[in-house]
Design a protein around this motif. Structure first.
Motif, PDB file in Angstrom:
ATOM      1  N   SER A   1       0.816  -1.215   0.000  1.00 40.46           N
ATOM      2  CA  SER A   1       0.000   0.000   0.000  1.00 40.46           C
ATOM      3  C   SER A   1       0.848   1.264   0.000  1.00 40.46           C
ATOM      4  CB  SER A   1      -0.918   0.023   1.224  1.00 40.46           C
ATOM      5  OG  SER A   1      -1.771  -1.082   1.226  1.00 40.46           O
ATOM      6  N   LYS A   2       2.147   1.108  -0.176  1.00 43.94           N
ATOM      7  CA  LYS A   2       3.110   2.220  -0.198  1.00 43.94           C
ATOM      8  C   LYS A   2       3.307   2.869   1.167  1.00 43.94           C
ATOM      9  CE  LYS A   2       3.667   1.747  -4.604  1.00 43.94           C
ATOM     10  NZ  LYS A   2       4.684   0.823  -5.019  1.00 43.94           N
ATOM     11  N   ARG A   3       2.928   2.154   2.227  1.00 45.37           N
ATOM     12  CA  ARG A   3       3.140   2.647   3.584  1.00 45.37           C
ATOM     13  C   ARG A   3       4.524   2.236   4.072  1.00 45.37           C
ATOM     14  NH1 ARG A   3      -2.312   0.936   4.255  1.00 45.37           N
ATOM     15  NH2 ARG A   3      -3.653   2.753   4.420  1.00 45.37           N
ATOM     16  N   LEU A   4       5.141   3.127   4.823  1.00 43.71           N
ATOM     17  CA  LEU A   4       6.456   2.867   5.387  1.00 43.71           C
ATOM     18  C   LEU A   4       6.362   1.785   6.459  1.00 43.71           C
ATOM     19  CD1 LEU A   4       9.438   3.915   5.486  1.00 43.71           C
ATOM     20  CD2 LEU A   4       8.679   5.323   7.406  1.00 43.71           C
TER      21      LEU A   4
ATOM     22  N   ASP B   1       3.286  11.093   5.334  1.00 41.98           N
ATOM     23  CA  ASP B   1       2.045  11.819   5.585  1.00 41.98           C
ATOM     24  C   ASP B   1       1.295  11.135   6.721  1.00 41.98           C
ATOM     25  OD1 ASP B   1       0.697   9.606   4.519  1.00 41.98           O
ATOM     26  OD2 ASP B   1       0.106  10.629   2.681  1.00 41.98           O
ATOM     27  N   LYS B   2       0.087  11.572   6.996  1.00 41.81           N
ATOM     28  CA  LYS B   2      -0.690  11.033   8.131  1.00 41.81           C
ATOM     29  C   LYS B   2      -1.003   9.545   7.981  1.00 41.81           C
ATOM     30  CE  LYS B   2      -5.139  12.669   6.313  1.00 41.81           C
ATOM     31  NZ  LYS B   2      -5.430  11.461   5.617  1.00 41.81           N
ATOM     32  N   ASP B   3      -0.983   9.033   6.747  1.00 43.27           N
ATOM     33  CA  ASP B   3      -1.269   7.618   6.490  1.00 43.27           C
ATOM     34  C   ASP B   3       0.009   6.772   6.374  1.00 43.27           C
ATOM     35  OD1 ASP B   3      -4.084   8.027   6.420  1.00 43.27           O
ATOM     36  OD2 ASP B   3      -3.875   8.836   4.386  1.00 43.27           O
ATOM     37  N   LEU B   4       1.138   7.346   6.746  1.00 41.76           N
ATOM     38  CA  LEU B   4       2.453   6.695   6.654  1.00 41.76           C
ATOM     39  C   LEU B   4       2.916   6.442   5.223  1.00 41.76           C
ATOM     40  CD1 LEU B   4       2.423   4.173   9.643  1.00 41.76           C
ATOM     41  CD2 LEU B   4       3.461   6.442   9.532  1.00 41.76           C
ATOM     42  N   ILE B   5       2.386   7.207   4.282  1.00 44.69           N
ATOM     43  CA  ILE B   5       2.851   7.143   2.897  1.00 44.69           C
ATOM     44  C   ILE B   5       4.149   7.947   2.816  1.00 44.69           C
ATOM     45  CG2 ILE B   5       2.315   7.670   0.479  1.00 44.69           C
ATOM     46  CD1 ILE B   5       0.489   5.509   1.753  1.00 44.69           C
TER      47      ILE B   5
END
Length: 151
Positions: free
Chosen positions: A41-44, A114-118
């Motif tokens: 999901s492209k999250r760190l 960002d706020k979604d860990l992207i």
């Protein structure tokens, strides 16, 4: 000043299932030393440094034959070596606080999310030092100019 003003936005990232063989190719051609690890999901989800890479290789580097080393590189995954959870910051985070985090945790970079860990970018101690040096040299020039006016 905020992290967004100095962060590197050109990210090279990897997934947790990338192999050390893939990482070797990246680090051999890179001018950077950290790879953010992103999920589907492209999250760190982690970070891998060149130090982590060489630390993983060190037990086998001198004793392993070339085929054994290649097998090791192709079988080891980033998820086994990455640092997780990751200390990260948002783009609006103050640079001076980012510097304090680097010192407090003895790390050399902070992923910017960002706020979604992207993942949005990365800020390293070199980025922060560049700002410090530029600001110091500007102040020195200003002070030098003031001294000339006073004389």
């Amino acid at each position: 000043m905020q992290v967004a003003a100095i962060m590197s936005r050109k990210l090279v990232t990897v997934g947790p299932d990338a192999t050390l063989a893939q990482i070797r190719v990246i680090f051999e051609s890179a001018k950077f030393q950290h790879l953010p690890v992103l999920d589907s999901s492209k999250r760190l989800v982690g970070i891998l440094s060149v130090k982590d890479y060489f630390k993983a290789l060190s037990p086998v580097m001198e004793t392993a034959s070339e085929p054994t080393l290649e097998l090791f590189l192709s079988s080891r995954r980033v998820k086994h070596l990455m640092t997780s959870p990751v200390i990260s910051v948002t783009a609006d985070y103050p640079v001076v606080h980012a510097a304090a985090l680097l010192l407090k945790h003895n790390i050399s970079c902070l992923p910017v999310v960002d706020k979604d860990l992207i993942a949005l970018g990365i800020v390293s101690w070199k980025d922060i030092m560049r700002v410090v040096v530029l600001q110091s040299s500007k102040r020195a020039r200003l002070n030098y100019g003031r001294r000339e006016e006073e004389e």
